[in-house]
Write a protein that holds these residues in place. Structure first.
Motif, PDB file in Angstrom:
ATOM      1  N   THR A 665       1.054  -1.035   0.090  1.00  0.00           N
ATOM      2  CA  THR A 665      -0.545  -0.090   0.523  1.00  0.00           C
ATOM      3  C   THR A 665       1.178   1.321   0.358  1.00  0.00           C
ATOM      4  O   THR A 665       2.069   1.047   0.053  1.00  0.00           O
ATOM      5  CB  THR A 665      -0.806  -0.151   1.126  1.00  0.00           C
ATOM      6  OG1 THR A 665      -1.932   1.264   0.897  1.00  0.00           O
ATOM      7  CG2 THR A 665       0.110  -0.310   2.895  1.00  0.00           C
ATOM      8  N   ALA A 677       4.573   1.165   1.215  1.00  0.00           N
ATOM      9  CA  ALA A 677       4.762   0.041   2.462  1.00  0.00           C
ATOM     10  C   ALA A 677       4.423  -0.853   2.119  1.00  0.00           C
ATOM     11  O   ALA A 677       3.409  -1.929   1.419  1.00  0.00           O
ATOM     12  CB  ALA A 677       3.751   0.659   3.602  1.00  0.00           C
ATOM     13  N   ALA A 720       5.882  -3.730   8.316  1.00  0.00           N
ATOM     14  CA  ALA A 720       6.307  -3.263   7.061  1.00  0.00           C
ATOM     15  C   ALA A 720       7.613  -2.554   6.608  1.00  0.00           C
ATOM     16  O   ALA A 720       7.563  -1.551   7.669  1.00  0.00           O
ATOM     17  CB  ALA A 720       4.940  -2.812   7.053  1.00  0.00           C
ATOM     18  N   ILE A 736       2.020  -2.935  11.695  1.00  0.00           N
ATOM     19  CA  ILE A 736       1.135  -2.816  11.670  1.00  0.00           C
ATOM     20  C   ILE A 736       0.318  -3.904  13.166  1.00  0.00           C
ATOM     21  O   ILE A 736       0.432  -4.730  13.340  1.00  0.00           O
ATOM     22  CB  ILE A 736       0.246  -3.631  10.225  1.00  0.00           C
ATOM     23  CG1 ILE A 736       1.403  -2.942   9.399  1.00  0.00           C
ATOM     24  CG2 ILE A 736      -1.339  -3.425  10.187  1.00  0.00           C
ATOM     25  CD1 ILE A 736       0.733  -1.151   9.318  1.00  0.00           C
ATOM     26  N   THR A 780      -8.666  -2.661   6.464  1.00  0.00           N
ATOM     27  CA  THR A 780      -7.516  -2.586   5.718  1.00  0.00           C
ATOM     28  C   THR A 780      -6.143  -3.043   6.929  1.00  0.00           C
ATOM     29  O   THR A 780      -6.928  -1.696   7.912  1.00  0.00           O
ATOM     30  CB  THR A 780      -6.584  -1.169   4.708  1.00  0.00           C
ATOM     31  OG1 THR A 780      -6.558  -0.716   5.532  1.00  0.00           O
ATOM     32  CG2 THR A 780      -7.688  -1.411   3.443  1.00  0.00           C
ATOM     33  N   GLU A 782      -3.487  -1.998   7.401  1.00  0.00           N
ATOM     34  CA  GLU A 782      -1.967  -1.320   7.090  1.00  0.00           C
ATOM     35  C   GLU A 782      -2.888   0.002   7.832  1.00  0.00           C
ATOM     36  O   GLU A 782      -2.380   0.908   7.830  1.00  0.00           O
ATOM     37  CB  GLU A 782      -2.056  -0.857   6.271  1.00  0.00           C
ATOM     38  CG  GLU A 782      -3.081  -0.527   5.064  1.00  0.00           C
ATOM     39  CD  GLU A 782      -3.039  -1.659   3.836  1.00  0.00           C
ATOM     40  OE1 GLU A 782      -3.909  -0.685   2.630  1.00  0.00           O
ATOM     41  OE2 GLU A 782      -3.731  -2.447   4.542  1.00  0.00           O
ATOM     42  N   LYS A 785      -2.368   1.576  12.747  1.00  0.00           N
ATOM     43  CA  LYS A 785      -0.831   2.248  12.905  1.00  0.00           C
ATOM     44  C   LYS A 785      -0.491   1.945  14.174  1.00  0.00           C
ATOM     45  O   LYS A 785       0.591   2.885  14.356  1.00  0.00           O
ATOM     46  CB  LYS A 785      -0.469   3.090  11.587  1.00  0.00           C
ATOM     47  CG  LYS A 785      -0.733   2.492  10.559  1.00  0.00           C
ATOM     48  CD  LYS A 785       0.212   3.619   9.384  1.00  0.00           C
ATOM     49  CE  LYS A 785      -0.846   5.388   8.813  1.00  0.00           C
ATOM     50  NZ  LYS A 785      -2.054   4.310   8.174  1.00  0.00           N
TER      51      LYS A 785
END
Length: 875
Positions: A665, A677, A720, A736, A780, A782, A785
């Motif tokens: 992503t 990432a 990541a 993540i 998602t 990602e 965070k």
């Protein structure tokens, strides 16, 4: 005279009474000779008379016939007509017992070899089979995947509601991780794994059976069967001469006509079957019109006793309006406009203009060669070719603007809107043609002069050429030991680019590579993806008495490269290096029939899968991803089955681990730089139980049900690797935080109840109820965070929905005919069926973040009550 008339009357009455008793009863049960399944709705008639009945829900029939010698015929669509000589005596019952009928499909057994069709109480996998009658009775105006929604742990939604835009999930895995095969040929996109159902419009007309094999499945190929395998077996060439005509209409304005023709098997050994359809009209969702055709052709030719060739072609040229996922409804739009609202359309010069249109034609042709080498050896080979042309349209704009000295808003995705919430295309055209605007970026402004389009409609074109060969050799060492082995070769080249579709009143669009562009010119990106695949597979199967077992394995290699015509020297291809990646899998399983009613099975497997093409190159250029590694799948399953004349049930428990998942992503870092990432150590664990059962309570009443309870979650926090978008150099690492978060976008609990009633010999109806719970809104990985945010995503409200069907069998001019009415969402339940999650910071009075919560962002609701009517005439 009166006495003589009275005597004659009495004699006639005696003769009539005697004749009325000169009859008997014929009874039996009609059953498929290969699958042992009873056939519902088969026609049983006395040849040359109007005396006949249809079989009940348990396949049984009871027919009262005059005494004497007769020819009794059993007919069912897709099966050879069976004619028997019977002699009925006065007042007696003639019990035929089980009447076995054979499929009239030429080459069906051979296709089943290529497709790895599972056999009940023999193949040790969790499987559900949907037959042609169920498809014909229930599919109606639904999307093709929706016919599978009555299967445990299968979830289907219409997404935006456009024709063919449905999605299907199995055991918590989306379509990229569910293998879809048509007659044993894989159809998942070789670059990204997706299946686009609009490419297969009309597939329901040509389908004979669907098998949903949950888990790693029975296929011998290295395919995307992480969650399961959808095995679609089309109609093959039919031995019986005849055909049918069918007309359908919905209450919202969609119409369909279909014709099916078969020559039967000719003296030359040739047989031809054709199915074609036409679909057009308005959609349930605003501006989702459809204009589609479909065709299916099968030609078979016997060559001596040992060889047979079968050619099939299937395709569906279509175009339809869409409501894209970007335009999910938030609460305000839903409350103001309702569930049918589509934002991305309006009127241009008085004509409807939807900026989201899908258009595609993907014919698939296959030539199958079946060779009976000897009593012990059989070879089935399929050479196939597919070439797709088309794409989908959408918006493209330049961002924020100043209009004169006043801020004018965002035009990248949202042109000016009317009071009713639709795009004002005439105003947008005026802006493109006549107004100067400035693009604002970090305080700098760029002039976009009058005549230069600020918002256009573009096409994203995805053409491809795909060819392959699949060859399977079956060798019987003994009656108990069978080896199946073969090769699987594929070549794929996908051509991807954007082009200008509509300048919306402007004179040109400014592209960073090609400058001023007109309608039809390429913009934004232009590249080819090339995938070559070669694999070997083998399975050894042991079968003796009540015990069946197998061990299977595959080894394959995938070669991938890309050619970029945009990012290096525009218009000139720059080819990447060719990547070579090996994958393999191994499976083992066994089934034991405890007795004629009970069986148990177990299976397990390990799969090392090469990641999708998308993850091999960074940022849509030729830079190779240095962190690429295979994804790993480990699965195990235990099942129990019970089968009797009236009741059957299947129960299974499963455990699946999907490890080293690839995710790529991009996002904007705190310093404003664009960062890519990539992670390849994400892990999911899917466990659960499944139960489905069917009970034929009487000859006219059938009851079924299902229950599925799952626990699907991420098992770790993934790391990541971050790359600078411009230079593709590593700039750092990031974590993540996904451990113990539920996998979203499919109900982790579902149940269902089904009812089928044969009210009379000509009238039947059915009721299906499905209930869904524990659906977590989509997000998602990602997006997680922040370590402090360990909250689950927002959970959708539980909901249930009921479908009703009514059928009436009758004759038109002596031709068997069938009227069918489907009512979907019978009780007009309004439910949110998919949604996106929204993270909300919780702050104290001082403005410090003290926690997080998750709520509804936007989503799609189900369709309200809608109707489909059909009439089919067989000849």
């Amino acid at each position: 005279m009166k006495r003589r008339n009275l005597l004659l009357t009495m004699m006639v009455m005696v003769l009539f009474t005697a004749a009325s008793f000169a009859q008997g009863v014929v009874r039996g049960v009609v059953q498929d000779v290969n699958t042992d399944e009873t056939l519902i709705g088969a026609t049983v008639v006395i040849e040359g008379t109007t005396i006949g009945v249809t079989t009940n829900l348990d396949g049984s029939f009871l027919l009262i016939v005059p005494s004497g010698e007769h020819k009794l015929a059993v007919r069912f669509v897709g099966y050879e007509t069976k004619v028997m000589d019977i002699e009925v005596k006065d007042g007696s019952t003639y019990n035929l017992g089980t009447v076995l009928v054979k499929s009239s499909a030429i080459g069906l057994d051979e296709v089943n070899v290529l497709a790895s069709v599972a056999v009940n109480r023999k193949t040790p996998v969790a499987v559900s089979t949907i037959d042609a009658k169920t498809i014909e009775d229930n599919l109606g105006s639904q999307e093709f995947p929706e016919i599978m929604k009555t299967t445990p742990n299968v979830y289907v939604t219409k997404q935006g509601g456009g024709f063919g835009d449905a999605r299907i999930n199995v055991r918590g895995f989306d379509q990229r991780n569910v293998a879809v095969m048509i007659n044993g040929i894989p159809v998942n996109d070789m670059e990204n794994g997706w299946v686009y159902w609009s490419n297969w419009a009309g597939l329901g007309d040509a389908t004979r059976t669907i098998q949903i094999q949950r888990g790693l499945g029975a296929s011998k190929l290295a395919i995307n069967s992480v969650g399961g395998t959808i095995n679609i077996i089309t109609k093959t060439t039919d031995m019986n001469k005849g055909g049918s005509i069918k007309m359908e209409a919905t209450d919202f304005g969609r119409f369909k006509s279909m014709i099916s023709l078969s020559t039967g098997k000719l003296k030359t050994g040739t047989a031809v079957t054709f199915v074609g359809s036409r679909t057009f009209g308005t959609g349930y969702i605003d501006a989702t019109w459809v204009d589609a055709w479909s065709y299916f052709l099968s030609v078979s030719q016997d060559i001596g006793k040992d060889h047979q060739l079968v050619f099939t072609a299937i395709g569906a040229p279509q175009q339809h309006g869409q409501r894209d996922g970007f335009y999910m409804l938030d609460s305000a739009k839903y409350e103001r406009y309702g569930t049918k609202y589509t934002q991305n359309w309006g009127y241009r010069g008085g004509e409807v203009l939807n900026e989201r249109v899908n258009y595609y034609h993907k014919p698939q042709m296959a030539l199958n060669w079946y060779w009976t080498i000897s009593e012990k050896a059989f070879l089935a080979t399929s050479a196939y070719l597919s070439f797709g042309n088309g794409g989908g349209s959408g918006p493209l704009g330049v961002g924020k603007y100043l209009q004169g000295n006043n801020y004018s808003g965002y035009y990248k995705y949202e042109p000016p809107q009317t009071a009713s919430g639709q795009y004002n295309w005439d105003e947008m055209a005026d802006i493109n043609a006549n107004e100067d605007m400035y693009y604002i970026n970090d305080g700098d402004s760029t002039l976009y002069a009058a005549g230069e389009s600020k918002h256009i409609i573009r096409n994203s074109v995805n053409n491809h050429n795909w060819m392959g060969i699949l060859s399977t050799l079956t060798y019987n060492f003994t009656d108990e030991l069978v080896l199946t082995a073969g090769i699987d070769g594929r070549y794929y080249k996908g051509e991807h680019y954007r082009e200008v579709r509509d300048l919306i009143g402007g004179d040109y669009w400014s592209d960073r590579a090609f400058g001023q562009t007109k309608v039809g010119d390429k913009i934004a990106y232009w590249n080819d993806g090339i995938v070559t695949y070669g694999g070997l597979f083998a399975q050894l199967e042991y079968s003796k008495g009540n015990f069946d077992a197998f061990v299977a394995g595959t080894a394959s290699n995938t070669w991938t490269s890309r050619i970029d015509y945009y990012n290096y020297t525009p218009g000139t291809g720059e080819k990447s290096e060719t990547l070579s990646n090996m994958g393999y899998n191994a499976k083992i399983g066994a089934n034991y029939n405890l007795n004629e009613n009970n069986n148990i099975f177990v299976n397990g497997g390990y799969y090392s899968r090469v990641p999708f093409f998308r993850f091999m190159f960074l940022n849509y250029v030729n830079d190779v991803n240095p962190d690429l590694q295979n994804e790993k799948i480990l699965a195990a399953e235990l099942g129990y089955g019970f089968t009797s004349k009236r009741f059957s049930a299947q129960f299974n428990a499963y455990y699946s681990v999907w490890d080293d998942i690839s995710v790529l992503t991009s996002f904007q870092a705190d310093n404003g730089d664009q960062v890519n990432a990539f992670m390849s150590d994400l892990k999911e664990v899917h466990t659960g139980i499944e139960l489905n059962a069917n009970y034929t309570a009487t000859r006219w009443l059938g009851i079924g049900g299902l229950l599925a309870i799952g626990d699907w979650k991420y098992a770790n926090d993934a790391e990541a690797t971050l790359y600078d978008d411009a230079t593709q150099t590593e700039v750092g690492k990031g974590t993540i935080y996904t451990k113990d978060l539920k996998v979203p976008n499919q109900p982790q609990t579902m149940g269902g109840l089904f009812l089928n009633v044969q009210a009379t010999k000509s009238i039947d109806f059915g009721l299906n109820y499905l209930y869904y719970a524990n659906i977590y809104a989509d997000y998602t990985p990602e997006s997680r965070k922040v370590e402090a945010d360990r909250e689950q995503s927002w959970k959708l409200p539980n909901y249930g929905s009921t479908d009703f069907r009514f059928g009436w069998r009758f004759q038109i001019a002596g031709l068997d005919s069938y009227f069918n009415m489907n009512i979907y969402n019978l009780f007009d339940v309004e439910a949110l069926v998919e949604a996106e999650d929204k993270q909300v910071k919780i702050e104290n009075a001082a403005g410090d973040v003290i926690g997080y919560e998750h709520t509804f962002k936007k989503g799609f609701w189900n369709w309200g009550r809608n109707f489909n009517f059909s009439l089919k005439v067989n000849f």
